[in-house]
Motif scaffolding. Sequence first.
Motif, PDB file in Angstrom:
ATOM      1  N   ILE A 157     -52.467 -50.017  28.339  1.00 16.37           N
ATOM      2  CA  ILE A 157     -52.312 -50.197  29.708  1.00 16.37           C
ATOM      3  C   ILE A 157     -51.810 -48.859  30.480  1.00 16.37           C
ATOM      4  N   ILE A 158     -50.706 -48.275  29.805  1.00 19.23           N
ATOM      5  CA  ILE A 158     -50.286 -46.865  30.362  1.00 19.23           C
ATOM      6  C   ILE A 158     -51.409 -45.823  30.420  1.00 19.23           C
ATOM      7  N   ILE A 159     -52.062 -45.653  29.325  1.00 25.44           N
ATOM      8  CA  ILE A 159     -53.121 -44.687  29.229  1.00 25.44           C
ATOM      9  C   ILE A 159     -54.393 -44.984  30.330  1.00 25.44           C
ATOM     10  N   ILE A 208     -40.023 -44.466  41.669  1.00 27.27           N
ATOM     11  CA  ILE A 208     -39.458 -45.688  41.148  1.00 27.27           C
ATOM     12  C   ILE A 208     -40.546 -46.803  40.637  1.00 27.27           C
ATOM     13  N   ILE A 209     -41.633 -46.882  41.324  1.00 27.33           N
ATOM     14  CA  ILE A 209     -42.593 -47.880  40.988  1.00 27.33           C
ATOM     15  C   ILE A 209     -43.452 -47.061  39.567  1.00 27.33           C
ATOM     16  N   TYR A 210     -43.604 -45.982  39.654  1.00 25.73           N
ATOM     17  CA  TYR A 210     -44.077 -45.483  38.353  1.00 25.73           C
ATOM     18  C   TYR A 210     -43.219 -45.814  37.096  1.00 25.73           C
ATOM     19  N   LEU A 211     -41.958 -45.626  37.459  1.00 28.95           N
ATOM     20  CA  LEU A 211     -41.048 -46.026  36.468  1.00 28.95           C
ATOM     21  C   LEU A 211     -40.611 -47.557  35.937  1.00 28.95           C
ATOM     22  N   ILE A 212     -40.967 -48.225  36.849  1.00 28.00           N
ATOM     23  CA  ILE A 212     -41.093 -49.887  36.626  1.00 28.00           C
ATOM     24  C   ILE A 212     -42.301 -49.923  35.694  1.00 28.00           C
ATOM     25  N   ILE A 213     -43.450 -49.392  36.072  1.00 32.32           N
ATOM     26  CA  ILE A 213     -44.893 -49.570  35.460  1.00 32.32           C
ATOM     27  C   ILE A 213     -44.747 -49.005  34.099  1.00 32.32           C
ATOM     28  N   TYR A 214     -43.906 -48.000  33.743  1.00 27.45           N
ATOM     29  CA  TYR A 214     -43.660 -47.316  32.500  1.00 27.45           C
ATOM     30  C   TYR A 214     -42.974 -47.860  31.671  1.00 27.45           C
ATOM     31  N   LEU A 215     -41.885 -48.850  32.296  1.00 31.47           N
ATOM     32  CA  LEU A 215     -40.778 -49.360  31.518  1.00 31.47           C
ATOM     33  C   LEU A 215     -41.301 -50.594  31.082  1.00 31.47           C
ATOM     34  N   LEU A 216     -42.224 -51.429  31.822  1.00 27.93           N
ATOM     35  CA  LEU A 216     -42.695 -52.595  31.436  1.00 27.93           C
ATOM     36  C   LEU A 216     -44.120 -52.244  30.456  1.00 27.93           C
ATOM     37  N   PHE A 217     -44.836 -51.077  30.372  1.00 24.41           N
ATOM     38  CA  PHE A 217     -45.871 -51.292  29.668  1.00 24.41           C
ATOM     39  C   PHE A 217     -46.023 -50.115  28.778  1.00 24.41           C
ATOM     40  N   TRP A 230     -44.264 -41.507  27.351  1.00 23.77           N
ATOM     41  CA  TRP A 230     -43.164 -41.206  28.438  1.00 23.77           C
ATOM     42  C   TRP A 230     -43.468 -39.685  28.651  1.00 23.77           C
ATOM     43  N   LEU A 231     -44.246 -39.028  27.546  1.00 25.11           N
ATOM     44  CA  LEU A 231     -44.692 -37.501  27.964  1.00 25.11           C
ATOM     45  C   LEU A 231     -45.465 -37.457  29.146  1.00 25.11           C
ATOM     46  N   LEU A 232     -46.480 -38.604  29.517  1.00 18.67           N
ATOM     47  CA  LEU A 232     -47.178 -38.589  30.560  1.00 18.67           C
ATOM     48  C   LEU A 232     -46.506 -38.846  31.845  1.00 18.67           C
ATOM     49  N   PHE A 233     -45.251 -39.256  31.858  1.00 17.73           N
ATOM     50  CA  PHE A 233     -44.400 -39.589  33.097  1.00 17.73           C
ATOM     51  C   PHE A 233     -44.246 -38.348  34.002  1.00 17.73           C
ATOM     52  N   PRO A 234     -43.841 -37.335  33.498  1.00 15.16           N
ATOM     53  CA  PRO A 234     -43.874 -35.964  34.484  1.00 15.16           C
ATOM     54  C   PRO A 234     -44.924 -35.717  35.223  1.00 15.16           C
TER      55      PRO A 234
END
Length: 244
Positions: free
Chosen positions: A2-4, A135-144, A151-155
């Motif tokens: 999902i994150i990809i 924060i929206i992105y962080l929630i999505i990453y925390l969930l999925f 998490w390397l994609l997060f920055p």
Amino acid sequence: MIIILFFIFSWYFSLFFQTFFLHRYAAHKTFSMSRTTEKVFFILTWIGQGSSYLSPYAYGVLHRMHHAYADTEHDPHSPIYDKNLFYMMFRTKKIFTDILYSRTPVEARFTRGVPEWKKFDLFASSWPSRLMWGIIYLIIYLLFADNIWLWLLFPIQCLMAPVHGVIINWFAHKYGYRNFEVSDTSKNLLPVDFLMMGESYHNNHHSQGHKPNFGVKWWEIDPTFIIIKMLDRLKIIKLRKSAI
């Protein structure tokens, strides 16, 4: 998975508004649109770019300066005058911010006709807005994000628009091939632009900046131009005949 998928969607959704609205419309005016449609695209750009929102006005002015001063000491972003891409990014950010907040005088030739919605730009560029999207992105990453390497994609997720810019402004002035001999170092980074929606045909664009189609050779397919033609047929925008 999902994150990809979310990252890929974000990459192209953000990139589309950068190349379509900020670059080909705000900076080069290769097509026109109504004031109402223009404001809709301001909002869609904010949604698409999120925490890395770039003001169409500041982008348009900065990009016109880049074309006028390409690879000279007055170029707001040139690999020739910056020792690495991070220095270039920081210098570009400072110039961009100075334009956005009217901290520096700008010649009229760079501002003429560039779309401006100052109140919205100041809101969309504010830290509360950027923090909200983060924060929206962080929630999505925390969930999925079910694997730590995701998490390397997060920055990159949070800095999507500047990442798109540096790929072209740094690498497309260093690597690639040239269809045209121009006075700067611009190159076509990819022979088939599956990654940057036409933006990597940078040498073509520096040679023919007035054209909405960045591809020249038969294999240089510009997906953004295909969408532009569709929007023109739907009468959402109007292509300038002199630009085709």
